[in-house]
Structure formats: C-alpha cells, structure tokens
Motif scaffolding. Structure first.
Motif, PDB file in Angstrom:
ATOM      1  N   GLN A 228       0.827  -1.200   0.000  1.00 57.32           N
ATOM      2  CA  GLN A 228       0.000   0.000   0.000  1.00 57.32           C
ATOM      3  C   GLN A 228       0.864   1.253   0.000  1.00 57.32           C
ATOM      4  O   GLN A 228       1.974   1.262   0.536  1.00 57.32           O
ATOM      5  CB  GLN A 228      -0.920   0.023   1.234  1.00 57.32           C
ATOM      6  CG  GLN A 228      -1.958  -1.076   1.243  1.00 57.32           C
ATOM      7  CD  GLN A 228      -2.887  -0.962   2.443  1.00 57.32           C
ATOM      8  OE1 GLN A 228      -2.573  -0.300   3.418  1.00 57.32           O
ATOM      9  NE2 GLN A 228      -4.039  -1.598   2.356  1.00 57.32           N
ATOM     10  N   GLY A 229       0.319   2.313  -0.596  1.00 54.42           N
ATOM     11  CA  GLY A 229       0.974   3.599  -0.533  1.00 54.42           C
ATOM     12  C   GLY A 229       0.763   4.238   0.830  1.00 54.42           C
ATOM     13  O   GLY A 229       0.157   3.650   1.733  1.00 54.42           O
ATOM     14  N   LEU A 230       1.247   5.451   0.986  1.00 53.93           N
ATOM     15  CA  LEU A 230       1.187   6.133   2.272  1.00 53.93           C
ATOM     16  C   LEU A 230       0.910   7.619   2.059  1.00 53.93           C
ATOM     17  O   LEU A 230       1.479   8.244   1.163  1.00 53.93           O
ATOM     18  CB  LEU A 230       2.520   5.977   3.014  1.00 53.93           C
ATOM     19  CG  LEU A 230       2.683   6.779   4.305  1.00 53.93           C
ATOM     20  CD1 LEU A 230       1.907   6.113   5.431  1.00 53.93           C
ATOM     21  CD2 LEU A 230       4.151   6.931   4.677  1.00 53.93           C
ATOM     22  N   ALA A 231       0.017   8.155   2.861  1.00 47.00           N
ATOM     23  CA  ALA A 231      -0.173   9.607   2.925  1.00 47.00           C
ATOM     24  C   ALA A 231       0.389  10.067   4.259  1.00 47.00           C
ATOM     25  O   ALA A 231      -0.175   9.755   5.316  1.00 47.00           O
ATOM     26  CB  ALA A 231      -1.646   9.971   2.804  1.00 47.00           C
ATOM     27  N   PHE A 232       1.500  10.762   4.230  1.00 54.15           N
ATOM     28  CA  PHE A 232       2.194  11.192   5.456  1.00 54.15           C
ATOM     29  C   PHE A 232       1.824  12.639   5.755  1.00 54.15           C
ATOM     30  O   PHE A 232       2.083  13.540   4.947  1.00 54.15           O
ATOM     31  CB  PHE A 232       3.707  11.058   5.257  1.00 54.15           C
ATOM     32  CG  PHE A 232       4.525  11.547   6.426  1.00 54.15           C
ATOM     33  CD1 PHE A 232       4.578  10.817   7.597  1.00 54.15           C
ATOM     34  CD2 PHE A 232       5.240  12.733   6.347  1.00 54.15           C
ATOM     35  CE1 PHE A 232       5.334  11.254   8.677  1.00 54.15           C
ATOM     36  CE2 PHE A 232       5.996  13.178   7.413  1.00 54.15           C
ATOM     37  CZ  PHE A 232       6.048  12.433   8.585  1.00 54.15           C
ATOM     38  N   VAL A 233       1.200  12.864   6.896  1.00 53.74           N
ATOM     39  CA  VAL A 233       0.831  14.220   7.325  1.00 53.74           C
ATOM     40  C   VAL A 233       1.719  14.582   8.512  1.00 53.74           C
ATOM     41  O   VAL A 233       1.504  14.091   9.627  1.00 53.74           O
ATOM     42  CB  VAL A 233      -0.654  14.309   7.727  1.00 53.74           C
ATOM     43  CG1 VAL A 233      -1.012  15.748   8.122  1.00 53.74           C
ATOM     44  CG2 VAL A 233      -1.537  13.837   6.576  1.00 53.74           C
ATOM     45  N   PRO A 234       2.719  15.423   8.322  1.00 50.98           N
ATOM     46  CA  PRO A 234       3.646  15.749   9.405  1.00 50.98           C
ATOM     47  C   PRO A 234       2.986  16.623  10.464  1.00 50.98           C
ATOM     48  O   PRO A 234       2.027  17.348  10.187  1.00 50.98           O
ATOM     49  CB  PRO A 234       4.776  16.504   8.696  1.00 50.98           C
ATOM     50  CG  PRO A 234       4.126  17.081   7.488  1.00 50.98           C
ATOM     51  CD  PRO A 234       3.081  16.087   7.066  1.00 50.98           C
ATOM     52  N   SER A 235       3.520  16.559  11.656  1.00 49.55           N
ATOM     53  CA  SER A 235       2.960  17.350  12.751  1.00 49.55           C
ATOM     54  C   SER A 235       3.149  18.843  12.532  1.00 49.55           C
ATOM     55  O   SER A 235       2.377  19.656  13.045  1.00 49.55           O
ATOM     56  CB  SER A 235       3.619  16.939  14.074  1.00 49.55           C
ATOM     57  OG  SER A 235       5.018  17.150  14.014  1.00 49.55           O
ATOM     58  N   ASP A 236       4.163  19.211  11.766  1.00 57.02           N
ATOM     59  CA  ASP A 236       4.413  20.634  11.505  1.00 57.02           C
ATOM     60  C   ASP A 236       3.922  21.056  10.129  1.00 57.02           C
ATOM     61  O   ASP A 236       4.311  22.083   9.607  1.00 57.02           O
ATOM     62  CB  ASP A 236       5.904  20.954  11.632  1.00 57.02           C
ATOM     63  CG  ASP A 236       6.752  20.145  10.649  1.00 57.02           C
ATOM     64  OD1 ASP A 236       6.201  19.262   9.972  1.00 57.02           O
ATOM     65  OD2 ASP A 236       7.965  20.399  10.562  1.00 57.02           O
ATOM     66  N   GLY A 237       3.064  20.251   9.511  1.00 48.69           N
ATOM     67  CA  GLY A 237       2.599  20.563   8.165  1.00 48.69           C
ATOM     68  C   GLY A 237       1.632  21.739   8.151  1.00 48.69           C
ATOM     69  O   GLY A 237       0.615  21.733   8.834  1.00 48.69           O
TER      70      GLY A 237
END
Length: 293
Positions: A228-237
């Motif tokens: 599976q792919g990944l959607a990474f949402v950073p804490s500082d985004g």
C-alpha cells in the motif's frame, strides 16, 4: 560513496540531513519514507544503509527483531550512537556490506543510490544479504523532474534515474519490484485539541512517474501481497505557511539579485565614462553612460 557526500550536512549545502536543523519539507520527505517502510520492519532483522545520524533507523526499534544502521561517515555514526542506543551502528561501505549472506530480512536505502559509483554492486549486495523472503526498499530522486526545476546538476549525485531505468536496474537482482512515486501534495487538516484521533480521506489519484518528485521501490525475491501507498501528514505541516515562507525567501533572492545588478551597472558606467565619447557612440554604448558625466 564518497565521504564528502555524507559529511556535509544539508543546512551547510551538503546532502546529510540533520533532523532538527533542516528545512521542514526536506525533513518530511525523509520521514515519510521511513513511515512507509515501518510495516515491513515488524519482527524482522533490519539494516538501514546510508543511515546518516540514525533518526530513521531508530523508528524501527521496538517492533523489529534487530536494527542495524550503516554509514561511511564517522561523524554521522558517532552522533547516531550517542542519540539512538537501540540501533547497532556500523561504519562501512554500501558496495561491500559487512553482513553475511541471507542474514537480514529488510534493507532500506533512502536517497543513497544516486551518490554511488558502484550502484550495480550495491543492488547486488542488498540481494546477497537478504533472506529469500527479504525486502529491499530504496528511494531516489526522479531525474526527469529535477532536470526541469534545477539550473544545474546536483554536485553530490553521481547518477540519477528516470522511472524505467530505475525499475530495470533493480530487476537485475530482484525478480519482483514495485516502484511507488513520492510527491508533495496539498492537504486540508481538520483536527481538535480534544479529539484523540483523526481519520484520513485520500482521494484516488493516478501515480504519474513522469512528474514524480521521487521514486520509492519495494523489491523482493518472492511476490509481495497487499503493498500500500502512504499519505504522510507531518505534525508541523502547514502548506499555506510554507508557501508564504518560500515566497519570502524568493523575494529575498530577487532583492539580492537586483542589488548585485545595480552594482554591476554602476561599475560598468564608471568604466565606460573613461572612454572617448566618439568611441562609445560608434559602439552604441553611449546610453549606458551616467546621466551626469
């Protein structure tokens, strides 16, 4: 890998990422890759190649059977050893990995292969040290994309890959290879200080290798199911804030360029003022003279 490629931190114009002192976009690009590989590390013997200061390999500690990290920079290894005691640090060469045949289950190498003269040897070494059920996860910039966005080649990169070339190179040692694309994407976050969890909704979008920022390949000797792919949402985004900061930086560059241009114009006018006026008219440079001459 040449030592200078690793020993120079990114904030000083080099390529080694220092987690707390690097541009947020650059940091998040790297963290997303490790998050992508985390599910593959559970219960496995893991080696992170080109580990830098060890922040990525440390993410595998706790879930993995053993975590090793290799780099050829003594400075990076010493810092990693001080900060991440759960990782077994090894100083060594990517093209001659100091591990026995079939002794590992997962090898990761993020933004490393483009630095290597012996990239074919590195791919072969990764296959050698992996067990028959092992997995190799490797990333690299998309050459075709960055050629359109850079004024000059990256001086630290020995060889960059296009999509088909990258896939073909990995297939020489691994019969199964899936290449994912990694991009910065816009997102809208709705969260609350009192809410414990946040759901993710990712709309379907076509993965376009031609416009991808980076490639992340998952390679193996045996077929892998349910990748599976990944959607990474950073804490500082904060996309809008990052755009504003980027615009401010660009404005600074423009102002500095205009200042240098004015200095050159002033210097040229001074030099031209020393020439005979008839010669200047003949050369059609008279308009370049200062107004008061």
């Amino acid at each position: 890998m040449r030592p200078t490629d690793i020993d120079r931190p990114a904030e000083s114009g080099g390529e080694r990422l220092v987690l707390d002192a690097s541009d947020p976009d650059l940091r998040n690009e790297h963290l997303a890759r490790y998050c992508f590989a985390e599910p593959l590390a559970s219960g496995r013997r893991v080696l992170d190649v080109g580990c830098g200061e060890g922040y990525g390999a440390a993410r595998f500690v706790g879930e993995s059977a053993a975590v090793y990290a290799l780099d050829n920079s003594e400075l990076a290894i010493s810092r990693a050893r001080a900060n991440f005691p759960g990782v077994v640090l090894v100083r060594g060469d990517c093209v001659s990995l100091p591990f026995a045949d079939a002794s590992l289950d997962l090898v990761t190498a993020f933004e490393v292969i483009e630095h290597l003269h012996g990239r074919e040897d590195f791919i072969s070494e990764a296959a050698r040290v992996l067990d028959t059920a092992g997995v190799f996860v490797v990333s690299t910039p998309n050459r075709d994309y960055y050629r359109t966005t850079r004024d000059e080649p990256n001086p630290f990169h020995v060889h960059e890959f296009a999509y088909e070339e990258f896939h073909a190179a990995l297939m020489t040692a691994f019969p199964h290879c899936t290449v994912f694309v990694e991009n910065h994407v816009g997102a809208v976050s709705i969260s609350s200080p009192s809410a414990g969890k946040t759901a993710a909704h990712v709309e379907a979008r076509e993965a376009d290798p031609a416009s991808a920022h980076f490639f992340v390949a998952v390679c193996s000797m045996s077929p892998l199911n349910d990748l599976q792919g990944l959607a990474f949402v950073p804490s500082d985004g904060n996309l809008l804030r990052e755009r504003e900061l980027h615009i401010a930086k660009l404005r600074g560059w423009v102002a500095a360029s205009e200042s240098r241009h004015e200095q050159v114009e002033r210097k040229m006018s001074q030099e031209l003022s020393r020439l005979p006026y008839r010669l200047l008219r003949h050369l059609r440079l008279a308009p370049r003279l200062p107004r008061k001459w």
